[in-house]
Scaffold this motif. Structure first.
Motif, PDB file in Angstrom:
ATOM      1  N   VAL A 118      27.986  34.215  46.520  1.00 47.57           N
ATOM      2  CA  VAL A 118      26.782  33.178  46.165  1.00 47.57           C
ATOM      3  C   VAL A 118      27.081  32.280  45.123  1.00 47.57           C
ATOM      4  O   VAL A 118      26.487  31.162  44.916  1.00 47.57           O
ATOM      5  CB  VAL A 118      25.388  34.181  46.158  1.00 47.57           C
ATOM      6  CG1 VAL A 118      25.197  35.004  47.265  1.00 47.57           C
ATOM      7  CG2 VAL A 118      25.312  35.125  44.783  1.00 47.57           C
ATOM      8  N   HIS A 119      27.738  32.859  44.257  1.00 47.97           N
ATOM      9  CA  HIS A 119      28.008  32.092  42.978  1.00 47.97           C
ATOM     10  C   HIS A 119      28.801  30.827  43.046  1.00 47.97           C
ATOM     11  O   HIS A 119      28.334  29.749  43.091  1.00 47.97           O
ATOM     12  CB  HIS A 119      28.784  32.649  41.599  1.00 47.97           C
ATOM     13  CG  HIS A 119      29.272  32.043  40.675  1.00 47.97           C
ATOM     14  ND1 HIS A 119      30.603  31.422  40.535  1.00 47.97           N
ATOM     15  CD2 HIS A 119      28.362  31.302  39.454  1.00 47.97           C
ATOM     16  CE1 HIS A 119      30.578  30.887  39.323  1.00 47.97           C
ATOM     17  NE2 HIS A 119      29.386  30.539  38.901  1.00 47.97           N
TER      18      HIS A 119
ATOM     19  N   THR B  51      20.844  37.174  53.583  1.00 51.91           N
ATOM     20  CA  THR B  51      21.638  38.445  54.187  1.00 51.91           C
ATOM     21  C   THR B  51      22.766  38.889  53.105  1.00 51.91           C
ATOM     22  O   THR B  51      22.790  40.136  52.736  1.00 51.91           O
ATOM     23  CB  THR B  51      22.100  38.057  55.433  1.00 51.91           C
ATOM     24  OG1 THR B  51      20.953  37.721  56.203  1.00 51.91           O
ATOM     25  CG2 THR B  51      22.719  39.455  55.974  1.00 51.91           C
ATOM     26  N   SER B  52      23.379  37.908  52.445  1.00 47.11           N
ATOM     27  CA  SER B  52      24.391  38.326  51.611  1.00 47.11           C
ATOM     28  C   SER B  52      23.897  38.697  50.267  1.00 47.11           C
ATOM     29  O   SER B  52      24.469  39.616  49.868  1.00 47.11           O
ATOM     30  CB  SER B  52      25.428  37.138  51.453  1.00 47.11           C
ATOM     31  OG  SER B  52      24.788  36.242  50.705  1.00 47.11           O
TER      32      SER B  52
ATOM     33  N   MET C 184      18.931  30.960  39.251  1.00 50.21           N
ATOM     34  CA  MET C 184      18.942  32.015  40.602  1.00 50.21           C
ATOM     35  C   MET C 184      20.113  33.144  40.442  1.00 50.21           C
ATOM     36  O   MET C 184      19.812  34.403  40.919  1.00 50.21           O
ATOM     37  CB  MET C 184      19.355  31.395  41.697  1.00 50.21           C
ATOM     38  CG  MET C 184      19.259  32.040  43.244  1.00 50.21           C
ATOM     39  SD  MET C 184      17.755  32.750  43.493  1.00 50.21           S
ATOM     40  CE  MET C 184      17.913  33.620  44.945  1.00 50.21           C
ATOM     41  N   ILE C 185      21.315  32.458  39.771  1.00 49.76           N
ATOM     42  CA  ILE C 185      22.444  33.763  39.621  1.00 49.76           C
ATOM     43  C   ILE C 185      21.672  34.855  38.407  1.00 49.76           C
ATOM     44  O   ILE C 185      21.698  35.912  38.810  1.00 49.76           O
ATOM     45  CB  ILE C 185      23.434  33.111  39.031  1.00 49.76           C
ATOM     46  CG1 ILE C 185      24.223  32.557  40.054  1.00 49.76           C
ATOM     47  CG2 ILE C 185      24.446  34.285  38.043  1.00 49.76           C
ATOM     48  CD1 ILE C 185      24.980  33.430  41.211  1.00 49.76           C
ATOM     49  N   ASP C 186      20.951  34.298  37.660  1.00 52.81           N
ATOM     50  CA  ASP C 186      20.397  35.204  36.541  1.00 52.81           C
ATOM     51  C   ASP C 186      19.169  36.023  37.309  1.00 52.81           C
ATOM     52  O   ASP C 186      19.114  37.300  36.916  1.00 52.81           O
ATOM     53  CB  ASP C 186      19.776  34.261  35.308  1.00 52.81           C
ATOM     54  CG  ASP C 186      19.373  35.305  34.196  1.00 52.81           C
ATOM     55  OD1 ASP C 186      20.091  35.710  33.670  1.00 52.81           O
ATOM     56  OD2 ASP C 186      18.103  35.284  34.093  1.00 52.81           O
TER      57      ASP C 186
ATOM     58  N   VAL D  84      31.523  40.775  43.786  1.00 51.97           N
ATOM     59  CA  VAL D  84      31.114  40.178  45.067  1.00 51.97           C
ATOM     60  C   VAL D  84      30.132  38.743  44.963  1.00 51.97           C
ATOM     61  O   VAL D  84      30.410  37.968  45.759  1.00 51.97           O
ATOM     62  CB  VAL D  84      30.008  41.227  45.814  1.00 51.97           C
ATOM     63  CG1 VAL D  84      29.208  40.603  46.952  1.00 51.97           C
ATOM     64  CG2 VAL D  84      31.226  42.303  46.213  1.00 51.97           C
ATOM     65  N   MET D  85      29.397  38.672  43.775  1.00 52.61           N
ATOM     66  CA  MET D  85      29.043  37.610  43.364  1.00 52.61           C
ATOM     67  C   MET D  85      29.753  36.347  43.190  1.00 52.61           C
ATOM     68  O   MET D  85      29.611  35.260  43.723  1.00 52.61           O
ATOM     69  CB  MET D  85      28.033  37.820  42.402  1.00 52.61           C
ATOM     70  CG  MET D  85      27.259  36.836  41.772  1.00 52.61           C
ATOM     71  SD  MET D  85      26.356  36.965  40.179  1.00 52.61           S
ATOM     72  CE  MET D  85      24.622  37.399  40.966  1.00 52.61           C
ATOM     73  N   GLN D  86      31.045  36.760  42.822  1.00 51.13           N
ATOM     74  CA  GLN D  86      31.666  35.362  42.427  1.00 51.13           C
ATOM     75  C   GLN D  86      33.092  35.246  43.448  1.00 51.13           C
ATOM     76  O   GLN D  86      33.693  34.309  43.406  1.00 51.13           O
ATOM     77  CB  GLN D  86      32.627  35.785  41.321  1.00 51.13           C
ATOM     78  CG  GLN D  86      31.850  35.431  39.997  1.00 51.13           C
ATOM     79  CD  GLN D  86      32.313  36.077  38.681  1.00 51.13           C
ATOM     80  OE1 GLN D  86      32.901  35.378  37.896  1.00 51.13           O
ATOM     81  NE2 GLN D  86      32.254  37.370  38.683  1.00 51.13           N
TER      82      GLN D  86
END
Ligand SMILES: *[C@@H]1O[C@H](CO)[C@@H](O)[C@H](O)[C@H]1NC(C)=O
Ligand SMILES: *[C@@H]1O[C@H](CO)[C@@H](O)[C@H](O)[C@H]1NC(C)=O
Ligand SMILES: *[C@@H]1O[C@H](CO)[C@@H](O)[C@H](O)[C@H]1NC(C)=O
Ligand SMILES: [Cu+2]
Length: 393
Positions: free
Chosen positions: A292-293, A262-263, A323-325, A280-282
């Protein structure tokens, strides 16, 4: 019963039968279709002869990165064997730069330690980690005879129970299991400048990893800044020789709260602006979220992965950054024309101390890890410049 009441009754029944977690399975389905859409858009771009390209990458020779769980046992073992090989080769980093760097594997850890203040919450974050992961993959291939590609860890698939996932189940075909259980651990307290601290629930391990391919691995470097379960922080240069076991403290609480489908779908891929996307990722500082990171890193725990600078000291780092990439790649290909070359940020962590804006001409350099200096513009596409890869789910 009127239609409105019927709809309402159905809605209540559905809500009662599907607690919050089920929303995430809905998002997993959405995420799959967004991955597919990105892959299809990428294929169109590769096939489009009206777009001028610098490389000869074609649909036929694209290499495909896959999720760990979809690899055969043989392919998983080929990957972990290659990682163990890298850990047995001598370092290229001189002792004058990092006395603790003893292996080729450590070259990557030392580079990450030395560059941490410039490659997180900065304009190079996404591209730097793409180039870093690629050169690690190349070292596995060229120096250790690995024939496969870099696998990735889709955190969202296992967010409720990462320790039982094929990545962490401790079998000979995993990335090794959890650390030995240590009871009564407090939460991990994360502090960032003057922002309110974030408290992360402790996991179900804490001690040395005792199963799987990396049970005898030695982590040589660190600590730099390692939050402890009692609220204190262990500090150091990280570059001295400090051999110890690989520790983990796998936390389903962290995975579920930050690295869920969801995020990714609702909070991350929604952003049109790359500055918002990577922030937002970090984790937006002060928001209480680690993104998520951070979610992936702190799900692993232990005294590489709770230590941002030293986190490549756990081999799962490269599955996490795969997965980050993939998340960035998906975001780019959902609106290729506007997003492929989007960059935002400066050369320093949260622009502290203030530094110049990152541009497509900004050069990054992985030092002794290899790969050579390269301009940002070469790193934006995974099918042009030095790269020729895609992702499968
Ligand atoms: C891909 O195939 C093309 C055409 O056959 C070839 O010229 C090129 O070298 C290949 N590129 C890569 C990255 O393998
Ligand atoms: C999923 O992640 C988001 C963002 O961190 C969070 O707000 C939400 O509560 C999480 N979902 C669950 C089921 O924990
Ligand atoms: C740097 O980027 C910011 C935000 O995009 C922009 O407002 C600023 O003008 C840029 N500074 C320079 C010197 O280009
Ligand atoms: Cu990093």
């Amino acid at each position: 019963m009127g239609i409105r009441h019927l709809v309402c009754a159905l809605f209540i029944a559905a809500a009662a039968a599907t607690p919050a977690a089920a929303d995430d399975s809905q998002s997993l389905t959405t995420l799959d279709s967004l991955f597919d859409e990105a892959a299809s858009n990428q294929a169109d771009v590769i096939d489009d002869s009206t777009i001028s390209k610098r490389s000869t990458c074609t649909l036929k020779n694209l290499s495909v990165r896959r999720p760990w769980g979809s690899l055969s046992q043989k392919d998983r073992k080929a990957y972990t064997d290659a990682v163990l090989c890298l850990q047995s080769l001598p370092a290229k980093t001189p002792a004058s730069v990092a006395p603790g760097a003893k292996s080729r594997y450590d070259d990557f850890v030392a580079t990450h330690i030395n560059q941490t203040p410039f490659i997180h919450y900065s304009g190079t974050f996404l591209a730097w980690h793409r180039w870093f992961t690629h050169n690690y993959e190349q070292a596995l291939k060229n120096e250790c005879g690995y024939k496969g590609t870099q696998p990735y860890w889709n955190w969202a698939l296992y967010s409720k129970d990462p320790a039982s996932s094929p990545i962490f189940d401790g079998s000979a075909y995993s990335m090794s299991g959890n650390g030995q259980y240590i009871a009564n651990k407090g939460p991990i307290t994360l502090t960032l400048g003057d922002f309110a601290p974030v408290y992360l629930p402790a996991g179900t391990g804490g001690g040395c990893v005792t199963s799987g391919p990396f049970k005898d691995m030695k982590v040589n470097l660190g600590p730099v800044s390692l939050p402890q379960n009692d609220g204190s922080v262990l500090s150091g240069t990280g570059l001295e020789y400090n051999p110890r076991c690989l520790k983990r403290d796998i936390s389903a609480g962290v995975n579920q709260a930050y690295a869920n489908a969801t995020s990714i779908v609702n909070l991350l891929l929604q952003n049109n602006n790359v500055g918002d996307f990577q922030m937002v990722m970090q984790g937006v500082p002060g928001s209480g979220s680690i993104g998520v990171h951070g979610g992936g890193h702190y799900t692993i725990g232990g005294d590489p992965a709770d230590d941002v600078s030293v986190s490549p000291g756990d081999p799962v780092f490269y599955l996490h950054h795969g997965m980050i990439d993939l998340t960035w790649w998906t975001w780019q290909h959902l609106d290729y024309n506007n997003r492929l070359n989007a960059i935002s940020g400066t050369g320093t962590f949260l622009d502290s101390p203030p530094s110049a804006n990152t541009t497509l001409d900004t050069v990054i350099d992985l030092s002794y890890a290899g790969g050579g200096p390269i301009a940002m513009r070469e790193l934006m596409s995974t099918t042009d410049g030095p790269f020729c890869y895609t992702y499968a789910r």
